[in-house]
Write a protein that holds these residues in place. Structure first.
Motif, PDB file in Angstrom:
ATOM      1  N   ALA A 178      -4.791  -7.729  -9.765  1.00  0.00           N
ATOM      2  CA  ALA A 178      -4.994  -7.926 -11.204  1.00  0.00           C
ATOM      3  C   ALA A 178      -3.779  -7.440 -11.996  1.00  0.00           C
ATOM      4  O   ALA A 178      -3.823  -6.432 -12.709  1.00  0.00           O
ATOM      5  N   PHE A 179      -2.678  -8.168 -11.840  1.00  0.00           N
ATOM      6  CA  PHE A 179      -1.461  -7.866 -12.593  1.00  0.00           C
ATOM      7  C   PHE A 179      -0.742  -9.191 -12.841  1.00  0.00           C
ATOM      8  O   PHE A 179      -0.951 -10.170 -12.123  1.00  0.00           O
ATOM      9  N   PHE A 201       2.542  -5.761  -5.793  1.00  0.00           N
ATOM     10  CA  PHE A 201       1.299  -5.636  -5.023  1.00  0.00           C
ATOM     11  C   PHE A 201       1.389  -4.499  -4.012  1.00  0.00           C
ATOM     12  O   PHE A 201       0.469  -3.676  -3.915  1.00  0.00           O
ATOM     13  N   VAL A 202       2.487  -4.432  -3.266  1.00  0.00           N
ATOM     14  CA  VAL A 202       2.625  -3.383  -2.255  1.00  0.00           C
ATOM     15  C   VAL A 202       2.638  -1.998  -2.905  1.00  0.00           C
ATOM     16  O   VAL A 202       2.038  -1.049  -2.401  1.00  0.00           O
ATOM     17  N   LYS A 203       3.290  -1.879  -4.027  1.00  0.00           N
ATOM     18  CA  LYS A 203       3.325  -0.591  -4.726  1.00  0.00           C
ATOM     19  C   LYS A 203       1.930  -0.199  -5.204  1.00  0.00           C
ATOM     20  O   LYS A 203       1.557   0.989  -5.174  1.00  0.00           O
ATOM     21  N   ARG A 204       1.130  -1.158  -5.624  1.00  0.00           N
ATOM     22  CA  ARG A 204      -0.251  -0.868  -6.023  1.00  0.00           C
ATOM     23  C   ARG A 204      -1.074  -0.440  -4.800  1.00  0.00           C
ATOM     24  O   ARG A 204      -1.911   0.461  -4.894  1.00  0.00           O
ATOM     25  N   ASN A 253      -0.330  -4.512   7.151  1.00  0.00           N
ATOM     26  CA  ASN A 253       0.182  -4.723   8.513  1.00  0.00           C
ATOM     27  C   ASN A 253       1.668  -5.076   8.516  1.00  0.00           C
ATOM     28  O   ASN A 253       2.142  -5.839   7.673  1.00  0.00           O
ATOM     29  N   ASP A 254       2.358  -4.543   9.509  1.00  0.00           N
ATOM     30  CA  ASP A 254       3.680  -5.035   9.940  1.00  0.00           C
ATOM     31  C   ASP A 254       4.821  -4.886   8.943  1.00  0.00           C
ATOM     32  O   ASP A 254       5.834  -5.570   9.072  1.00  0.00           O
ATOM     33  N   ILE A 255       4.698  -4.029   7.934  1.00  0.00           N
ATOM     34  CA  ILE A 255       5.851  -3.769   7.072  1.00  0.00           C
ATOM     35  C   ILE A 255       5.945  -2.269   6.796  1.00  0.00           C
ATOM     36  O   ILE A 255       4.938  -1.556   6.827  1.00  0.00           O
ATOM     37  N   ASP A 256       7.165  -1.811   6.512  1.00  0.00           N
ATOM     38  CA  ASP A 256       7.386  -0.428   6.088  1.00  0.00           C
ATOM     39  C   ASP A 256       7.169  -0.395   4.583  1.00  0.00           C
ATOM     40  O   ASP A 256       8.113  -0.498   3.797  1.00  0.00           O
ATOM     41  N   GLN A 257       5.906  -0.269   4.186  1.00  0.00           N
ATOM     42  CA  GLN A 257       5.564  -0.482   2.789  1.00  0.00           C
ATOM     43  C   GLN A 257       6.009   0.643   1.870  1.00  0.00           C
ATOM     44  O   GLN A 257       5.955   0.498   0.644  1.00  0.00           O
ATOM     45  N   ARG A 258       6.438   1.764   2.417  1.00  0.00           N
ATOM     46  CA  ARG A 258       6.918   2.862   1.578  1.00  0.00           C
ATOM     47  C   ARG A 258       8.432   2.997   1.639  1.00  0.00           C
ATOM     48  O   ARG A 258       8.990   4.023   1.279  1.00  0.00           O
ATOM     49  N   LEU A 270      12.162  -1.895  -0.452  1.00  0.00           N
ATOM     50  CA  LEU A 270      11.018  -2.784  -0.270  1.00  0.00           C
ATOM     51  C   LEU A 270      11.354  -4.235  -0.609  1.00  0.00           C
ATOM     52  O   LEU A 270      10.918  -5.162   0.081  1.00  0.00           O
ATOM     53  N   ALA A 271      12.161  -4.447  -1.660  1.00  0.00           N
ATOM     54  CA  ALA A 271      12.479  -5.818  -2.079  1.00  0.00           C
ATOM     55  C   ALA A 271      13.208  -6.574  -0.967  1.00  0.00           C
ATOM     56  O   ALA A 271      12.933  -7.757  -0.728  1.00  0.00           O
ATOM     57  N   THR A 272      14.104  -5.902  -0.265  1.00  0.00           N
ATOM     58  CA  THR A 272      14.832  -6.550   0.829  1.00  0.00           C
ATOM     59  C   THR A 272      13.891  -6.912   1.968  1.00  0.00           C
ATOM     60  O   THR A 272      13.979  -8.000   2.560  1.00  0.00           O
ATOM     61  N   ILE A 273      12.962  -6.002   2.283  1.00  0.00           N
ATOM     62  CA  ILE A 273      11.992  -6.258   3.350  1.00  0.00           C
ATOM     63  C   ILE A 273      11.149  -7.481   3.012  1.00  0.00           C
ATOM     64  O   ILE A 273      10.962  -8.383   3.833  1.00  0.00           O
ATOM     65  N   LEU A 274      10.646  -7.533   1.788  1.00  0.00           N
ATOM     66  CA  LEU A 274       9.774  -8.638   1.394  1.00  0.00           C
ATOM     67  C   LEU A 274      10.554  -9.942   1.247  1.00  0.00           C
ATOM     68  O   LEU A 274      10.024 -11.018   1.530  1.00  0.00           O
TER      69      LEU A 274
END
Length: 286
Positions: A217-218, A248-251, A260-265, A269-273
């Motif tokens: 919801a953003f 979304f990941v930050k929320r 799953n499957d990402i280093d969300q912290r 993060l922008a490069t990963i996504l």
């Protein structure tokens, strides 16, 4: 067998020489969702916030379950249809616990494994028969999702997409100790209870989809979002889907919900996504 009678190729796990009971039980160490932090997230959709705040009490408010018949005695607690080793695995991972001597079991759960042929593993199913029978569909909020056609039209908004899914989503929702007493089972003469939201409970989808909808919801300018319980997809321009997925990941991080499957912290993060963005299959396909 009846598979052949129907002209259907039998699943691999039914064939001679394969023993689905020997497949590993699917368990993960997950982060417990911070329901208070989730409820405090900003929202551009008042209906999503209201839906979550009506759904969340299923996790903690015993009064929500007043209509559920209570056990007459401990002898009525159902035995788990799972091996003792499976129960011990669940206890080690915090998915179940042995009840304390001063606790009173209120209802029982039918706990059994489900073979997942494609992944050669077994998944736990906790069928809350008493709860599901007592709390009919009229006690639930209706989960409204776009039709297949509407989702297909949405996917035409752009040719880039990022798909994310939560790790062991239902296991991220902790039940209060009072509500756990409605989820009791027996193994090796001992009484245990589930500690997490069971997949076989009628209210589980309401809770899970409510959490996902609030996390989404953003504002997402330049892309559309699609979700189904623990699966989320952003569709649009590459720049827009990366920006939306980052938010979304930050929320999710704020609510302590694991993806799953990402280093969300990660600080990058922008490069990963950006590396997850792709130009095919830009439709959740539900």
């Amino acid at each position: 067998g009846w598979w052949n009678t129907l002209g259907i190729r039998p699943p691999e796990w039914t064939r001679p020489g394969l023993n689905a009971a020997a497949w590993p039980l699917h368990v993960k160490d997950v982060w417990l969702i911070d329901t208070a932090a989730l409820g405090a997230l900003s929202s551009n959709d008042p209906s999503a916030s209201a839906f979550w705040h009506r759904a969340a009490p299923w996790l903690s408010d015993l009064a929500r379950y007043d209509a559920v018949p209570r056990l007459r005695s401990r002898d009525d607690i159902l035995p788990a249809r799972m091996a003792p080793d499976d129960i011990r695995t669940m206890v080690r991972h915090g998915l179940a616990r042995k009840i304390d001597s001063d606790e009173v079991p209120l209802a029982s759960v039918d706990l059994f494994p489900h073979a997942e042929e494609s992944k050669r593993r077994r998944r736990r199913i906790g069928h809350t028969r008493a709860i599901n029978a007592a709390l009919g569909k009229d006690t639930l909020q209706r989960v409204s999702l776009p039709s297949r056609r509407a989702q297909l039209v949405q996917s035409l908004a752009g040719n880039w997409s990022i798909s994310l899914d939560f790790s062991a989503f239902f296991d991220a929702f902790q039940l209060s100790k009072e509500v756990q007493m409605l989820h009791c089972f027996r193994s090796e003469g001992e009484i245990f209870c589930l500690t997490r939201l069971p997949m076989g409970q009628r209210q589980s989808v309401e809770v899970a989809q409510g959490a996902t909808s609030l996390l989404l919801a953003f504002p997402t300018p330049g892309c559309v979002t699609q979700s189904y319980i623990d699966n989320v997809r952003f569709v649009g321009t590459r720049k827009a889907v990366v920006a939306a997925a980052c938010t979304f990941v930050k929320r999710c991080n704020s609510a302590n919900l694991r993806i799953n499957d990402i280093d969300q912290r990660s600080s990058d993060l922008a490069t990963i996504l950006n590396g997850l963005a792709k130009q095919e299959d830009a439709w959740l396909g539900l």
